[in-house]
Design a protein around this motif. Structure first.
Motif, PDB file in Angstrom:
ATOM      1  N   ARG A   3       0.668  -1.106   0.154  1.00 48.45           N
ATOM      2  CA  ARG A   3      -0.024   0.146   0.034  1.00 48.45           C
ATOM      3  C   ARG A   3       0.935   1.246  -0.061  1.00 48.45           C
ATOM      4  O   ARG A   3       1.845   1.293   0.857  1.00 48.45           O
ATOM      5  CB  ARG A   3      -0.753  -0.113   1.254  1.00 48.45           C
ATOM      6  CG  ARG A   3      -1.870   1.026   1.354  1.00 48.45           C
ATOM      7  CD  ARG A   3      -2.688   0.824   2.700  1.00 48.45           C
ATOM      8  NE  ARG A   3      -1.876   0.882   3.847  1.00 48.45           N
ATOM      9  CZ  ARG A   3      -1.987   1.569   4.710  1.00 48.45           C
ATOM     10  NH1 ARG A   3      -3.036   2.594   4.473  1.00 48.45           N
ATOM     11  NH2 ARG A   3      -1.165   1.932   5.749  1.00 48.45           N
ATOM     12  N   LYS A   4       0.458   2.102  -0.780  1.00 46.08           N
ATOM     13  CA  LYS A   4       1.379   3.745  -0.884  1.00 46.08           C
ATOM     14  C   LYS A   4       1.024   4.130   0.195  1.00 46.08           C
ATOM     15  O   LYS A   4      -0.257   4.552   0.610  1.00 46.08           O
ATOM     16  CB  LYS A   4       1.008   4.077  -2.269  1.00 46.08           C
ATOM     17  CG  LYS A   4       1.919   5.331  -2.611  1.00 46.08           C
ATOM     18  CD  LYS A   4       1.918   5.787  -3.694  1.00 46.08           C
ATOM     19  CE  LYS A   4       2.501   7.447  -3.890  1.00 46.08           C
ATOM     20  NZ  LYS A   4       3.798   7.479  -4.422  1.00 46.08           N
ATOM     21  N   LEU A   5       2.123   4.787   1.024  1.00 51.03           N
ATOM     22  CA  LEU A   5       1.925   5.707   1.997  1.00 51.03           C
ATOM     23  C   LEU A   5       1.511   7.164   1.762  1.00 51.03           C
ATOM     24  O   LEU A   5       1.835   7.553   0.793  1.00 51.03           O
ATOM     25  CB  LEU A   5       3.151   5.728   2.967  1.00 51.03           C
ATOM     26  CG  LEU A   5       3.626   4.403   3.787  1.00 51.03           C
ATOM     27  CD1 LEU A   5       4.911   4.606   4.185  1.00 51.03           C
ATOM     28  CD2 LEU A   5       2.803   3.985   4.774  1.00 51.03           C
ATOM     29  N   PRO A   6       0.686   7.539   2.443  1.00 50.62           N
ATOM     30  CA  PRO A   6       0.338   9.183   2.162  1.00 50.62           C
ATOM     31  C   PRO A   6       1.553  10.264   2.171  1.00 50.62           C
ATOM     32  O   PRO A   6       2.764   9.539   2.898  1.00 50.62           O
ATOM     33  CB  PRO A   6      -0.588   9.469   3.495  1.00 50.62           C
ATOM     34  CG  PRO A   6      -1.068   8.286   4.051  1.00 50.62           C
ATOM     35  CD  PRO A   6       0.012   7.355   3.655  1.00 50.62           C
ATOM     36  N   ALA A   7       1.786  11.147   1.476  1.00 47.18           N
ATOM     37  CA  ALA A   7       2.972  11.988   1.391  1.00 47.18           C
ATOM     38  C   ALA A   7       3.515  12.415   2.665  1.00 47.18           C
ATOM     39  O   ALA A   7       4.716  12.467   2.928  1.00 47.18           O
ATOM     40  CB  ALA A   7       2.624  13.189   0.446  1.00 47.18           C
ATOM     41  N   ALA A   8       2.628  12.615   3.846  1.00 44.69           N
ATOM     42  CA  ALA A   8       2.848  13.021   5.124  1.00 44.69           C
ATOM     43  C   ALA A   8       3.644  11.792   5.758  1.00 44.69           C
ATOM     44  O   ALA A   8       4.617  12.245   6.309  1.00 44.69           O
ATOM     45  CB  ALA A   8       1.817  13.504   5.702  1.00 44.69           C
ATOM     46  N   ASP A   9       3.147  10.679   5.408  1.00 44.65           N
ATOM     47  CA  ASP A   9       3.970   9.365   6.010  1.00 44.65           C
ATOM     48  C   ASP A   9       5.338   9.205   5.486  1.00 44.65           C
ATOM     49  O   ASP A   9       6.070   8.897   5.965  1.00 44.65           O
ATOM     50  CB  ASP A   9       3.126   8.324   6.136  1.00 44.65           C
ATOM     51  CG  ASP A   9       2.010   8.474   7.248  1.00 44.65           C
ATOM     52  OD1 ASP A   9       2.044   9.470   8.196  1.00 44.65           O
ATOM     53  OD2 ASP A   9       1.180   7.921   7.143  1.00 44.65           O
ATOM     54  N   GLN A  10       5.132   9.266   3.924  1.00 48.13           N
ATOM     55  CA  GLN A  10       6.553   9.160   3.250  1.00 48.13           C
ATOM     56  C   GLN A  10       7.776  10.065   3.933  1.00 48.13           C
ATOM     57  O   GLN A  10       8.854   9.836   3.854  1.00 48.13           O
ATOM     58  CB  GLN A  10       6.346   9.817   1.880  1.00 48.13           C
ATOM     59  CG  GLN A  10       5.436   8.636   0.835  1.00 48.13           C
ATOM     60  CD  GLN A  10       6.376   7.297   0.678  1.00 48.13           C
ATOM     61  OE1 GLN A  10       7.541   7.286   0.916  1.00 48.13           O
ATOM     62  NE2 GLN A  10       5.715   6.178   0.569  1.00 48.13           N
ATOM     63  N   LEU A  12       8.255  10.742   6.652  1.00 50.32           N
ATOM     64  CA  LEU A  12       8.827  10.231   8.021  1.00 50.32           C
ATOM     65  C   LEU A  12       9.516   8.910   7.922  1.00 50.32           C
ATOM     66  O   LEU A  12       9.815   8.303   9.063  1.00 50.32           O
ATOM     67  CB  LEU A  12       7.519  10.265   9.306  1.00 50.32           C
ATOM     68  CG  LEU A  12       6.856  11.478   9.583  1.00 50.32           C
ATOM     69  CD1 LEU A  12       5.959  11.321  10.528  1.00 50.32           C
ATOM     70  CD2 LEU A  12       8.282  12.329  10.177  1.00 50.32           C
ATOM     71  N   ARG A  13       9.494   8.451   6.594  1.00 52.96           N
ATOM     72  CA  ARG A  13      10.460   7.203   6.408  1.00 52.96           C
ATOM     73  C   ARG A  13      12.074   7.200   6.893  1.00 52.96           C
ATOM     74  O   ARG A  13      12.297   8.472   6.300  1.00 52.96           O
ATOM     75  CB  ARG A  13      10.156   6.694   5.034  1.00 52.96           C
ATOM     76  CG  ARG A  13       8.744   6.145   4.775  1.00 52.96           C
ATOM     77  CD  ARG A  13       8.912   5.373   3.339  1.00 52.96           C
ATOM     78  NE  ARG A  13       9.912   4.605   2.956  1.00 52.96           N
ATOM     79  CZ  ARG A  13       9.993   3.284   3.076  1.00 52.96           C
ATOM     80  NH1 ARG A  13       8.433   2.865   3.612  1.00 52.96           N
ATOM     81  NH2 ARG A  13      10.657   2.496   2.685  1.00 52.96           N
TER      82      ARG A  13
END
Length: 153
Positions: A3-10, A12-13
């Motif tokens: 599942r592709k993460l939302p930009a805001a979560d990307q 924080l990777r």
């Protein structure tokens, strides 16, 4: 399917963090430097102090701290160990007694010849050209300077 993460979560990777890339590269450098510096009887921070002194002997303690971005609380024990090893000597300035000058002993000067093998070993370990490493260093220094300027404001 992942599942592709939302930009805001990307954002924080861990693998998207430049600070982690620099931090982990520093650890990798330390692992490569350790056996090279063990042969010289130096730790990495001690090696940095010696580099400063091999460039210019008889430097005020404050200047070494500024060049290495180290406070006197970190630098003083480091210098004590270098002095105990017979590599440096600390003396008071004749012009300003409050100022401590750090100078190389004959043993400290002689260690420079043994240290000449370190940079070529690091170059070989990096598997980069001199031009590539110089460009990377210049970019990292520019980034460091911009971050330091921001913090100083």
């Amino acid at each position: 399917m992942a599942r592709k993460l939302p930009a805001a979560d990307q954002m924080l990777r861990l693998d998207n963090q430049i600070c982690f890339a620099v931090y982990s590269a520093a650890h990798a450098f330390n692992r490569v430097y350790k056996p090279l510096l063990d042969r010289l009887g130096l730790t990495y921070p001690q090696y940095l102090v010696m580099l400063v002194l091999w460039e210019r002997d008889g430097v005020p303690l404050k200047e070494i701290g500024e060049q290495l971005f180290l406070d006197s609380g970190t630098l003083t024990p480091l210098l004590k160990r270098l002095e105990q090893a017979g590599l440096i000597k600390r003396t008071r300035s004749t012009e300003d007694e409050r100022q401590v000058l750090i100078g190389l002993t004959s043993h400290g000067h002689a260690l420079k010849d043994k240290a000449r093998s370190v940079p070529p070993s690091i170059l070989a370990a990096s598997q980069c050209s001199v031009a590539e490493l110089t460009a990377m260093k210049n970019e990292i220094v520019a980034l460091r300077d911009r971050l330091n300027a921001l913090v100083a404001e």
